[in-house]
Structure formats: structure tokens, C-alpha cells
Scaffold this motif. Structure first.
Motif, PDB file in Angstrom:
ATOM      1  N   TYR A  25      50.523  74.006  34.037  1.00 37.62           N
ATOM      2  CA  TYR A  25      49.459  73.887  33.036  1.00 37.62           C
ATOM      3  C   TYR A  25      50.161  73.569  31.715  1.00 37.62           C
ATOM      4  N   ILE A  26      49.949  72.366  31.216  1.00 34.39           N
ATOM      5  CA  ILE A  26      50.544  71.958  29.945  1.00 34.39           C
ATOM      6  C   ILE A  26      49.532  72.219  28.837  1.00 34.39           C
ATOM      7  N   ILE A  27      49.848  73.129  27.946  1.00 30.38           N
ATOM      8  CA  ILE A  27      48.982  73.445  26.803  1.00 30.38           C
ATOM      9  C   ILE A  27      49.476  72.606  25.628  1.00 30.38           C
ATOM     10  N   GLN A  28      48.740  71.553  25.326  1.00 29.76           N
ATOM     11  CA  GLN A  28      49.216  70.556  24.365  1.00 29.76           C
ATOM     12  C   GLN A  28      48.538  70.706  22.999  1.00 29.76           C
ATOM     13  N   HIS A  29      49.370  70.801  21.968  1.00 29.65           N
ATOM     14  CA  HIS A  29      48.835  70.824  20.603  1.00 29.65           C
ATOM     15  C   HIS A  29      48.209  69.455  20.312  1.00 29.65           C
ATOM     16  N   PRO A  30      47.038  69.405  19.634  1.00 30.20           N
ATOM     17  CA  PRO A  30      46.360  68.136  19.380  1.00 30.20           C
ATOM     18  C   PRO A  30      47.228  67.086  18.694  1.00 30.20           C
ATOM     19  N   PRO A  49      48.007  64.922  40.520  1.00 29.12           N
ATOM     20  CA  PRO A  49      47.080  65.387  39.472  1.00 29.12           C
ATOM     21  C   PRO A  49      46.758  66.871  39.548  1.00 29.12           C
ATOM     22  N   ASP A  50      46.698  67.412  40.761  1.00 30.79           N
ATOM     23  CA  ASP A  50      46.346  68.836  40.891  1.00 30.79           C
ATOM     24  C   ASP A  50      47.525  69.761  40.618  1.00 30.79           C
ATOM     25  N   LYS A  51      48.712  69.185  40.362  1.00 34.30           N
ATOM     26  CA  LYS A  51      49.888  69.991  40.062  1.00 34.30           C
ATOM     27  C   LYS A  51      50.337  69.867  38.606  1.00 34.30           C
ATOM     28  N   CYS A  52      49.617  69.089  37.826  1.00 34.50           N
ATOM     29  CA  CYS A  52      49.939  68.944  36.408  1.00 34.50           C
ATOM     30  C   CYS A  52      48.637  68.806  35.621  1.00 34.50           C
ATOM     31  N   LYS A  53      48.168  69.906  35.081  1.00 35.17           N
ATOM     32  CA  LYS A  53      46.904  69.928  34.355  1.00 35.17           C
ATOM     33  C   LYS A  53      47.183  70.084  32.865  1.00 35.17           C
ATOM     34  N   ILE A  54      46.581  69.214  32.071  1.00 35.26           N
ATOM     35  CA  ILE A  54      46.848  69.186  30.624  1.00 35.26           C
ATOM     36  C   ILE A  54      45.602  69.642  29.865  1.00 35.26           C
ATOM     37  N   LEU A  55      45.772  70.667  29.050  1.00 32.74           N
ATOM     38  CA  LEU A  55      44.692  71.164  28.205  1.00 32.74           C
ATOM     39  C   LEU A  55      45.109  71.003  26.753  1.00 32.74           C
ATOM     40  N   VAL A  56      44.266  70.332  25.970  1.00 34.79           N
ATOM     41  CA  VAL A  56      44.586  70.045  24.567  1.00 34.79           C
ATOM     42  C   VAL A  56      43.795  70.971  23.655  1.00 34.79           C
ATOM     43  N   GLY A  57      44.482  71.592  22.712  1.00 35.19           N
ATOM     44  CA  GLY A  57      43.787  72.452  21.764  1.00 35.19           C
ATOM     45  C   GLY A  57      44.736  73.405  21.065  1.00 35.19           C
ATOM     46  N   ARG A  58      44.168  74.199  20.157  1.00 34.28           N
ATOM     47  CA  ARG A  58      44.942  75.215  19.434  1.00 34.28           C
ATOM     48  C   ARG A  58      44.547  76.626  19.859  1.00 34.28           C
ATOM     49  N   GLU A  62      38.797  83.160  26.436  1.00 39.20           N
ATOM     50  CA  GLU A  62      38.383  83.364  27.823  1.00 39.20           C
ATOM     51  C   GLU A  62      37.005  82.779  28.087  1.00 39.20           C
ATOM     52  N   ASP A  63      36.131  82.793  27.086  1.00 39.59           N
ATOM     53  CA  ASP A  63      34.778  82.255  27.254  1.00 39.59           C
ATOM     54  C   ASP A  63      34.790  80.740  27.437  1.00 39.59           C
ATOM     55  N   ARG A  64      35.604  80.053  26.635  1.00 42.28           N
ATOM     56  CA  ARG A  64      35.633  78.588  26.690  1.00 42.28           C
ATOM     57  C   ARG A  64      36.485  78.057  27.830  1.00 42.28           C
ATOM     58  N   TYR A  65      37.480  78.843  28.248  1.00 45.02           N
ATOM     59  CA  TYR A  65      38.399  78.378  29.298  1.00 45.02           C
ATOM     60  C   TYR A  65      38.496  79.422  30.413  1.00 45.02           C
ATOM     61  N   PRO A  66      37.402  79.617  31.165  1.00 44.68           N
ATOM     62  CA  PRO A  66      37.414  80.644  32.220  1.00 44.68           C
ATOM     63  C   PRO A  66      38.460  80.371  33.311  1.00 44.68           C
ATOM     64  N   ILE A 105      53.949  75.174  26.829  1.00 44.10           N
ATOM     65  CA  ILE A 105      53.288  74.749  25.588  1.00 44.10           C
ATOM     66  C   ILE A 105      53.980  73.506  25.057  1.00 44.10           C
ATOM     67  N   ASP A 106      53.188  72.471  24.782  1.00 44.28           N
ATOM     68  CA  ASP A 106      53.715  71.185  24.313  1.00 44.28           C
ATOM     69  C   ASP A 106      53.398  71.004  22.834  1.00 44.28           C
ATOM     70  N   GLY A 107      54.448  70.985  22.015  1.00 47.55           N
ATOM     71  CA  GLY A 107      54.281  70.817  20.570  1.00 47.55           C
ATOM     72  C   GLY A 107      55.604  71.099  19.880  1.00 47.55           C
ATOM     73  N   THR A 108      55.629  70.976  18.569  1.00 42.38           N
ATOM     74  CA  THR A 108      56.835  71.366  17.836  1.00 42.38           C
ATOM     75  C   THR A 108      57.013  72.872  17.984  1.00 42.38           C
ATOM     76  N   TRP A 109      58.176  73.384  17.579  1.00 44.09           N
ATOM     77  CA  TRP A 109      58.413  74.817  17.723  1.00 44.09           C
ATOM     78  C   TRP A 109      57.402  75.634  16.918  1.00 44.09           C
ATOM     79  N   SER A 110      57.079  75.185  15.718  1.00 39.36           N
ATOM     80  CA  SER A 110      56.113  75.939  14.907  1.00 39.36           C
ATOM     81  C   SER A 110      54.719  75.874  15.533  1.00 39.36           C
ATOM     82  N   GLN A 111      54.349  74.722  16.101  1.00 38.36           N
ATOM     83  CA  GLN A 111      53.050  74.588  16.755  1.00 38.36           C
ATOM     84  C   GLN A 111      52.979  75.456  18.006  1.00 38.36           C
TER      85      GLN A 111
END
Length: 226
Positions: A25-30, A49-58, A62-66, A105-111
Motif C-alpha cells: 500500500y503506497i501512501i502518496q503525498h499529493p 495491480p492487486d499487489k500495489c495499491k496507491i492511495l493519495v492524500g494527507r 477510518e471513516d473515509r478509508y475503511p 509512505i511516498d513523499g519527502t521526509w518532512s511530508q
């Protein structure tokens, strides 16, 4: 690879997606979406595709991403994020024989830090890290330290450990090596890490006025883990 034919990376991608049991699960900063030289698309092109899922956001509640919440509560889920609480992945992989899930988590270190600490869900999985003995091959982008890796490199190393298959790392890194080679041939320059530049007196940008950022630079020069 969605790149111009002149710099196409398709010949360097695996002919068929790699067969892996670990799901990423790649959690990608916008902000990463707008970067031209991103590594996550190359990673996704190497895996089913089922082994690499990308979710974009900050923010990931739990409500939005069950589905993500369920994943985070799964005892077989790991999150790759270095720190005092993290265990070396090599030690953890020995105990994980069943298919597992890894969050990166995908982003700069601060992100990445912002995402990790402001989303309670990401502190539910077991925290793991890679041994700091690997140098990045992503030489066309400046890293904070010599051992900081791109998201693709982290995933390549992590998957090779979890799947106990060194060839996975070599296969996933091949398009990154080709990308850097193409960019260097077309005028890009090798980027040394900020740590290297500071230690060798080559850092040519104005020093930050912010005391916290200045302190981080001092720690880099003095080999203190940050």
C-alpha cells in the motif's frame, strides 16, 4: 511506462508482473503526483495491480478509508518507517511466513513524517526499517543523507527480503537505473546528498534561518541519526 518513445523504459520493465505474495500500500503525498521523475509508476508497472495499491492524500481516517483501516489492524501488516520504535525488516521477515501487507509512505521526509504522525491508523501496524547500509541509485534527485532511498528502492529491497528472493530487487531497480542513465545522457547532473554536500563544504545554498532546520543540518554533518 507512459514516457516518450525516445526515453521509453518499457524494455527495462519485466515482461510479466512479478509474482509476489506481499501486497504493498503506497501512501502518496499529493505533491508527488506533479513530480516529473517519480518512481512509484515504475514500481506499479513491475507488480500486479492487486499487489500495489496507491492511495493519495494527507489525512486517512477510518471513516473515509475503511479498507485501509482493516489493513492497518491486520496483525500481518507492516509499515516501513524508520525510527526508535522500528525493528529491522530482516528480523521480522523470519517470523512472517504467510502473505503479508506492507505500507510505504511516498513523499519527502518532512511530508512522510507529517503523514505518519498525524494519522493514528499508521501507528497500528508493526513498524519496520531497512538496515542503513544501502546507498541510493536515484542519483538524479537530492536525498537528505547518503542512505536515504527512493520509494521504489525501499519497495524493491523490502520485497526481496519478504519474498526471500534477491532477484526481485534487481528486477525492480532496472527501470530506475535506466531512468537515471537517460536523464544523465540528456543533461541531468548527479545529485549528491545534502549530507555529502555539507560535510565537503559544497553546499551552495543559503543556510536556513529557521533554527529547527539549521539544527537538522548540524546533525547531518555530525553523523547524528535524525
Amino acid at each position: 511506462c507512459s514516457r516518450p518513445e525516445k526515453v521509453c523504459l518499457c524494455p527495462f520493465l519485466p515482461i510479466h508482473p512479478l509474482k509476489v505474495s506481499t501486497c504493498l500500500y503506497i501512501i502518496q503525498h499529493p505533491a508527488e503526483e506533479s513530480r516529473v521523475l517519480r518512481t512509484v509508476p515504475l514500481l506499479a508497472a513491475c507488480l500486479p495491480p492487486d499487489k500495489c495499491k496507491i492511495l493519495v492524500g494527507r489525512r486517512f481516517s477510518e471513516d473515509r478509508y475503511p479498507e485501509l483501516a482493516t489493513v492497518c489492524r491486520n496483525p500481518n501488516t507492516l509499515i516501513l518507517y524508520p525510527g526508535a520504535e522500528a525493528t529491522n525488516l530482516e528480523e521480522v521477515a523470519v517470523m512472517y511466513s504467510s502473505p503479508s501487507v506492507m505500507i510505504i509512505i511516498d513523499g519527502t521526509w518532512s511530508q512522510a513524517k507529517d503523514i505518519f504522525y498525524k494519522n493514528p491508523l499508521f501507528r497500528l501496524p508493526k513498524q519496520v526499517q531497512l538496515k542503513p547500509n544501502i546507498s541510493s541509485q536515484y542519483v538524479i534527485r537530492t536525498q537528505p543523507t547518503n542512505t536515504c532511498l527512493s520509494t521504489l528502492e525501499c519497495a524493491a529491497v523490502a520485497l526481496s527480503i519478504m519474498e526471500k528472493n534477491k532477484s526481485i530487487q534487481e528486477t525492480i531497480l532496472r527501470p530506475l537505473q535506466a531512468l537515471c542513465s537517460f536523464q544523465l545522457q540528456h543533461g541531468a547532473q548527479i545529485h549528491h546528498s545534502k549530507e555529502h554536500l555539507l560535510k565537503n563544504g559544497l553546499y551552495d545554498k543559503p543556510m536556513p534561518k529557521n533554527k529547527r532546520k539549521l539544527r537538522r543540518m548540524e546533525l547531518l554533518v555530525n553523523n547524528v541519526k535524525i
